[in-house]
Design an enzyme around this catalytic site. Structure first.
Site, PDB file in Angstrom:
ATOM      1  N   LYS A 108       0.843  -1.202   0.000  1.00 49.88           N
ATOM      2  CA  LYS A 108       0.000   0.000   0.000  1.00 49.88           C
ATOM      3  C   LYS A 108       0.875   1.248   0.000  1.00 49.88           C
ATOM      4  O   LYS A 108       0.630   2.200  -0.740  1.00 49.88           O
ATOM      5  CB  LYS A 108      -0.934  -0.002   1.226  1.00 49.88           C
ATOM      6  CG  LYS A 108      -2.045  -1.047   1.155  1.00 49.88           C
ATOM      7  CD  LYS A 108      -2.791  -1.180   2.479  1.00 49.88           C
ATOM      8  CE  LYS A 108      -3.822  -2.308   2.420  1.00 49.88           C
ATOM      9  NZ  LYS A 108      -4.548  -2.507   3.701  1.00 49.88           N
ATOM     10  N   GLN A 124      -4.194  -1.250   9.950  1.00 46.59           N
ATOM     11  CA  GLN A 124      -4.258  -2.580   9.351  1.00 46.59           C
ATOM     12  C   GLN A 124      -4.855  -3.576  10.347  1.00 46.59           C
ATOM     13  O   GLN A 124      -4.471  -3.611  11.516  1.00 46.59           O
ATOM     14  CB  GLN A 124      -2.842  -3.033   8.914  1.00 46.59           C
ATOM     15  CG  GLN A 124      -2.814  -4.346   8.150  1.00 46.59           C
ATOM     16  CD  GLN A 124      -3.494  -4.267   6.787  1.00 46.59           C
ATOM     17  OE1 GLN A 124      -3.575  -3.214   6.173  1.00 46.59           O
ATOM     18  NE2 GLN A 124      -3.990  -5.395   6.307  1.00 46.59           N
ATOM     19  N   ASP A 175     -10.464   3.411   4.767  1.00 46.33           N
ATOM     20  CA  ASP A 175     -10.893   2.009   4.694  1.00 46.33           C
ATOM     21  C   ASP A 175     -12.420   1.892   4.698  1.00 46.33           C
ATOM     22  O   ASP A 175     -12.961   0.843   4.352  1.00 46.33           O
ATOM     23  CB  ASP A 175     -10.365   1.226   5.901  1.00 46.33           C
ATOM     24  CG  ASP A 175      -9.116   0.420   5.578  1.00 46.33           C
ATOM     25  OD1 ASP A 175      -9.002  -0.043   4.422  1.00 46.33           O
ATOM     26  OD2 ASP A 175      -8.283   0.249   6.477  1.00 46.33           O
TER      27      ASP A 175
HETATM   28  N1  GUN Z   1      -7.123  -6.507   6.710  1.00 45.94           N
HETATM   29  C1  GUN Z   1      -7.586  -7.238   5.675  1.00 45.94           C
HETATM   30  N2  GUN Z   1      -8.068  -6.432   4.716  1.00 45.94           N
HETATM   31  C2  GUN Z   1      -7.905  -5.174   5.146  1.00 45.94           C
HETATM   32  C3  GUN Z   1      -8.195  -3.898   4.581  1.00 45.94           C
HETATM   33  O1  GUN Z   1      -8.733  -3.743   3.492  1.00 45.94           O
HETATM   34  N3  GUN Z   1      -7.862  -2.838   5.356  1.00 45.94           N
HETATM   35  C4  GUN Z   1      -7.298  -2.964   6.580  1.00 45.94           C
HETATM   36  N4  GUN Z   1      -7.025  -1.861   7.255  1.00 45.94           N
HETATM   37  N5  GUN Z   1      -7.016  -4.120   7.123  1.00 45.94           N
HETATM   38  C5  GUN Z   1      -7.314  -5.216   6.403  1.00 45.94           C
END
Ligand code: GUN
Length: 281
Positions: free
Chosen positions: A54, A98, A121
């Site tokens: 990311k 995350q 998110d």
């Molecule tokens: N863990 C699994 N998928 C995601 C996501 O799209 N965003 C975040 N922050 N954590 C995750």
């Protein structure tokens, strides 16, 4: 005829190019550079890879991107303090924590502490609630990426039977809402659903988001269906597999997304998209 493969990687590259162009325009016209901060707590290996990817994609598109990697022993209070500081920082337009978080931290409490305007998110209850009632909101990245992929093939969802397998807050629930907004008739199936093969067999659109390798068999798929595979399952031999038996399903489906190179790259792209939108506000 074998299915047409929806190339998520190619679409993601194209969209990331468009985002980069808009970032340089925003920067020269308004002096704004979109900023994203990713917060990672602990040492989940998959999470480390996701956050790194990311961050790299953000930097490539000209964003200010930064990662806070905190130790497993970080307290809930310490994490809340960091988020508070990021909420007030005008250079930070997007905050991403995350998941999963270590067990001693209350995940929902952390998600609620993020300023909804910076919640790229789309996991804050305010954004989730706005999505539910059809109001403007930050939409979670994976579902948003899936909708862009469906758009990219010019597929009309109106009147179609869709089944979403998986009921997570991150994928299953929001993608079901988005499909319904486009006038599909949506079934949400999950690990306790009875007669899953039969239900999948009726569906024009299958979104597989269970997180178990190849459990959805090719012979269950309705001929001509659109199959979206959200699964990213690492096998003991190191190979990545989706939730769908790709070889079997691609003999019956009209369209199918591969793993890797399908939904995954689109999720990252939609994170950039959401951060750019947040910066424009
Ligand atoms: N863990 C699994 N998928 C995601 C996501 O799209 N965003 C975040 N922050 N954590 C995750």
């Amino acid at each position: 005829m074998p299915a047409q493969i929806i190339d998520g990687k190619k679409l993601a590259t194209q969209l990331q190019g468009e985002i980069a162009t808009e970032v340089s325009r925003l920067s020269s016209s308004k002096g704004i550079v979109p900023g994203l901060v990713a917060v990672l707590v602990g040492n989940n290996e998959a999470s480390k890879v996701y956050v790194r990817n990311k961050e790299l994609a953000c930097k490539k598109a000209g964003f200010l991107a930064e990662q806070h990697h905190l130790p497993e022993t970080t307290s809930e209070t310490e994490l809340l303090q960091l988020i508070d500081q990021l909420n007030r920082d005008a250079k930070v337009h997007g905050i991403l924590v995350q998941l999963p978080l270590p067990k001693h931290i209350d995940e929902q409490k952390i998600l609620r502490s993020i300023d909804p305007k910076k919640d790229v998110d789309g996991f804050h209850p305010v954004n989730m609630g706005n999505l539910l009632i059809g109001q403007p909101s930050m939409v979670p990245c994976t579902p948003l990426g899936i909708m862009r992929m469906i758009e990219s093939i010019g597929y009309r969802l109106e009147g179609k039977e869709a089944i979403v397998v998986g009921r997570s807050n991150i994928v299953g629930k929001p993608i079901a809402l988005l499909l319904m907004q486009q006038n599909a008739t949506v079934t949400i199936a999950h690990s306790k659903t009875a007669n899953l093969p039969e239900k999948i067999g009726r569906a024009d659109v299958v979104v597989a988001a269970l997180g178990r390798p190849e459990v959805i068999r090719g012979e269950w798929i309705k001929p001509g269906a659109l199959v979206i595979d959200v699964g990213i399952n690492r096998l003991p031999d190191g190979k990545l597999k989706g939730d769908v038996d790709f070889t079997g399903a691609s003999q019956r489906a009209a369209y199918i997304t591969p793993v890797p190179g399908g939904v995954g790259p689109m999720t990252i792209t939609m994170l950039l998209w959401n951060t750019l939108q947040a910066a424009k506000l």
